[in-house]
Design a protein around this motif. Structure first.
Motif, mmCIF file in Angstrom:
data_model
loop_
_atom_site.group_PDB
_atom_site.id
_atom_site.type_symbol
_atom_site.label_atom_id
_atom_site.label_comp_id
_atom_site.label_asym_id
_atom_site.label_seq_id
_atom_site.Cartn_x
_atom_site.Cartn_y
_atom_site.Cartn_z
ATOM 1 N N LYS A 102 -68.294 -85.680 -20.616
ATOM 2 C CA LYS A 102 -66.943 -85.966 -21.089
ATOM 3 C C LYS A 102 -66.757 -87.463 -21.311
ATOM 4 O O LYS A 102 -67.410 -88.296 -20.675
ATOM 5 N N ASP A 103 -65.863 -87.795 -22.228
ATOM 6 C CA ASP A 103 -65.539 -89.196 -22.473
ATOM 7 C C ASP A 103 -64.891 -89.807 -21.227
ATOM 8 O O ASP A 103 -64.196 -89.111 -20.477
ATOM 9 N N PRO A 104 -65.123 -91.090 -20.997
ATOM 10 C CA PRO A 104 -64.492 -91.728 -19.825
ATOM 11 C C PRO A 104 -62.975 -91.621 -19.826
ATOM 12 O O PRO A 104 -62.360 -91.555 -18.770
ATOM 13 N N ASP A 105 -62.383 -91.614 -21.010
ATOM 14 C CA ASP A 105 -60.928 -91.533 -21.104
ATOM 15 C C ASP A 105 -60.455 -90.136 -21.524
ATOM 16 O O ASP A 105 -59.384 -89.978 -22.110
ATOM 17 N N GLY A 107 -58.789 -86.599 -21.598
ATOM 18 C CA GLY A 107 -57.572 -86.063 -21.009
ATOM 19 C C GLY A 107 -57.887 -84.930 -20.048
ATOM 20 O O GLY A 107 -58.964 -84.310 -20.092
ATOM 21 N N GLN A 133 -63.415 -84.619 -25.423
ATOM 22 C CA GLN A 133 -62.122 -85.305 -25.318
ATOM 23 C C GLN A 133 -61.238 -84.749 -24.203
ATOM 24 O O GLN A 133 -60.236 -85.344 -23.857
ATOM 25 N N ALA A 165 -54.064 -89.480 -12.486
ATOM 26 C CA ALA A 165 -55.007 -89.166 -13.558
ATOM 27 C C ALA A 165 -54.239 -88.974 -14.857
ATOM 28 O O ALA A 165 -53.010 -88.833 -14.874
ATOM 29 N N ASP A 166 -54.988 -88.959 -15.962
ATOM 30 C CA ASP A 166 -54.389 -88.789 -17.284
ATOM 31 C C ASP A 166 -54.246 -87.296 -17.575
ATOM 32 O O ASP A 166 -54.989 -86.711 -18.365
ATOM 33 N N LYS A 168 -52.846 -84.154 -19.255
ATOM 34 C CA LYS A 168 -52.222 -83.845 -20.536
ATOM 35 C C LYS A 168 -51.323 -82.623 -20.451
ATOM 36 O O LYS A 168 -50.330 -82.522 -21.162
#
Length: 394
Positions: A102-105, A107, A133, A165-166, A168
């Motif tokens: 997974k991407d570091p950023d 969601g 993503q 955490a981010d 969503k």
């Protein structure tokens, strides 16, 4: 009996061998060494049966050869091959599958609830395995719900995760473990009484409120049908509470009841999976799900997530109702489709305005001079201007 002459010479060795054989048998039975054998051995020397004068002698050999005993003795015993137990996994457990990094950023989709929520989380991980993503995490306890003496503090756990955490969106599936349980009190609040339903509704709304205050959307998956009428009645009652909480625009209720029924509306443990093949979707207790069943629930949950988050492409925007395959790269400059003309409040819309009469009431706009919808414009190229109004030189 005594033999004489040639017959005696022929039988004497056989009789002597028989006597020796009987002596050996007696020695084996009574632990005594026959005199003839003990006298034949030199003093101080121990005679071992394998090395003695009767080496290899077996008085029962003729009988064994006759009845096959010797062959049976010589046959080597077959070694038993232990069968390795087949590795099996529980019906609702996910198989091993590869998840792309997974991407570091990336969601976060947060899944909350009981054992059913855990299965949905695994189904979402499988569905989103190739999407860098977005990732899936869960806050679940298999045998917990809102009721009981010491239920989990779902609101606190979810709030802590959202702020750390981010996140969503939040997915909730809960309620199976609440059947038959009371709420603590003096006396305890009995199951399915009016007071119990009010308390349960407050628990549901408290969780929704926490997520909504953080401006995060919620996907709430309903409970499925079973083959037990009493359980169906309880699940239906709980589903009505979940639907009531979903009255908010940012709470989506996923109704899975009908998709797990047969064509005639009856309960069935089998049905089409996400690939359209007939498969077992429910476990033996006819309440839980198999892996194929959890994947099916996750399919419908992911569809709502994709609508809200815009296919996980670019940024996630609230209220997106586009095709899931359409990637939103920039935010909307207009309001969601649920609202008219970008108004957040009904009182902001003027019912007497031309736009309201045209878009809502369907009234035609007034014709404007010179516009194509002006009935005074001549048809087939003729001008509506009179000859006297024509400019000179025409």
């Amino acid at each position: 009996m005594r033999f004489t002459g040639p017959m005696a010479r022929n039988w004497t060795p056989a009789i002597r061998s028989t006597r020796v054989g009987l002596a050996c048998v007696l020695a084996i039975l009574f632990g005594e060494v026959p005199t003839a054998l003990s006298q034949s051995a030199p003093a101080g020397e121990i005679v071992v049966a394998q090395n003695g004068p009767l080496r290899g002698f077996n008085p029962f050999a003729p009988l064994q050869r006759l009845f096959g005993g010797g062959a049976e003795r010589r046959r080597e015993p077959q070694k038993r091959v232990k069968k390795r137990p087949r590795a099996t996994r529980p019906a609702g457990a996910a198989p091993r599958f590869e998840v792309l990094p997974k991407d570091p950023d990336a969601g976060l989709i947060l899944v909350v609830g009981d054992r059913m929520a855990r299965g949905v989380a695994e189904g979402l991980k499988f569905t989103l395995a190739e999407k860098p993503q977005i990732k899936v995490e869960r806050i679940t306890e298999d045998k917990a719900g809102f009721t009981g003496e010491t239920p989990p503090d779902w609101s606190t756990q979810v709030l802590s995760k959202i702020r750390g955490a981010d996140v969503k969106a939040v997915v909730v599936m809960i309620g199976r473990r609440d059947l038959g349980k009371t709420f603590p009190g003096d006396p305890p609040i009995e199951f399915m009484t009016a007071e119990w339903l009010d308390t349960y509704r407050n628990k549901v709304e408290a969780l929704v409120r926490v997520v909504r205050q953080e401006k995060k959307p919620i996907i709430w998956a309903g409970l499925p049908p079973t083959n037990n009428e009493l359980t169906n009645g309880d699940f239906t009652q709980l589903n009505s509470l979940f639907q009531g909480a979903a009255a908010d625009r940012r709470v989506r209720y996923v109704d899975i009841w009908d998709i797990f029924l047969a064509e005639d509306g009856s309960y069935s443990s089998f049905g089409p999976d996400v690939d359209g093949k007939n498969a077992r979707l429910r476990t033996n207790d006819r309440i839980g799900f198999t892996w194929a069943g959890y994947r099916k629930v996750a399919f419908f949950v992911e569809r709502e997530l994709s609508r809200i988050l815009g296919g996980y492409g670019g940024l996630a925007f609230e209220g997106v109702e586009d095709d899931p395959n359409f990637i939103v790269l920039t935010g909307r400059t207009t309001s969601p489709e649920a609202l008219l003309l970008g108004g957040e409040e009904d009182k902001a819309i003027d019912p007497d305005s031309a736009a309201y009469r045209f878009f809502v009431k369907g009234e035609p706009l007034k014709p404007m001079p010179g516009r194509v919808d002006d009935p005074r414009v001549a048809v087939e190229g003729t001008s509506a201007l009179t000859e006297g109004q024509r400019p000179s030189g025409s």
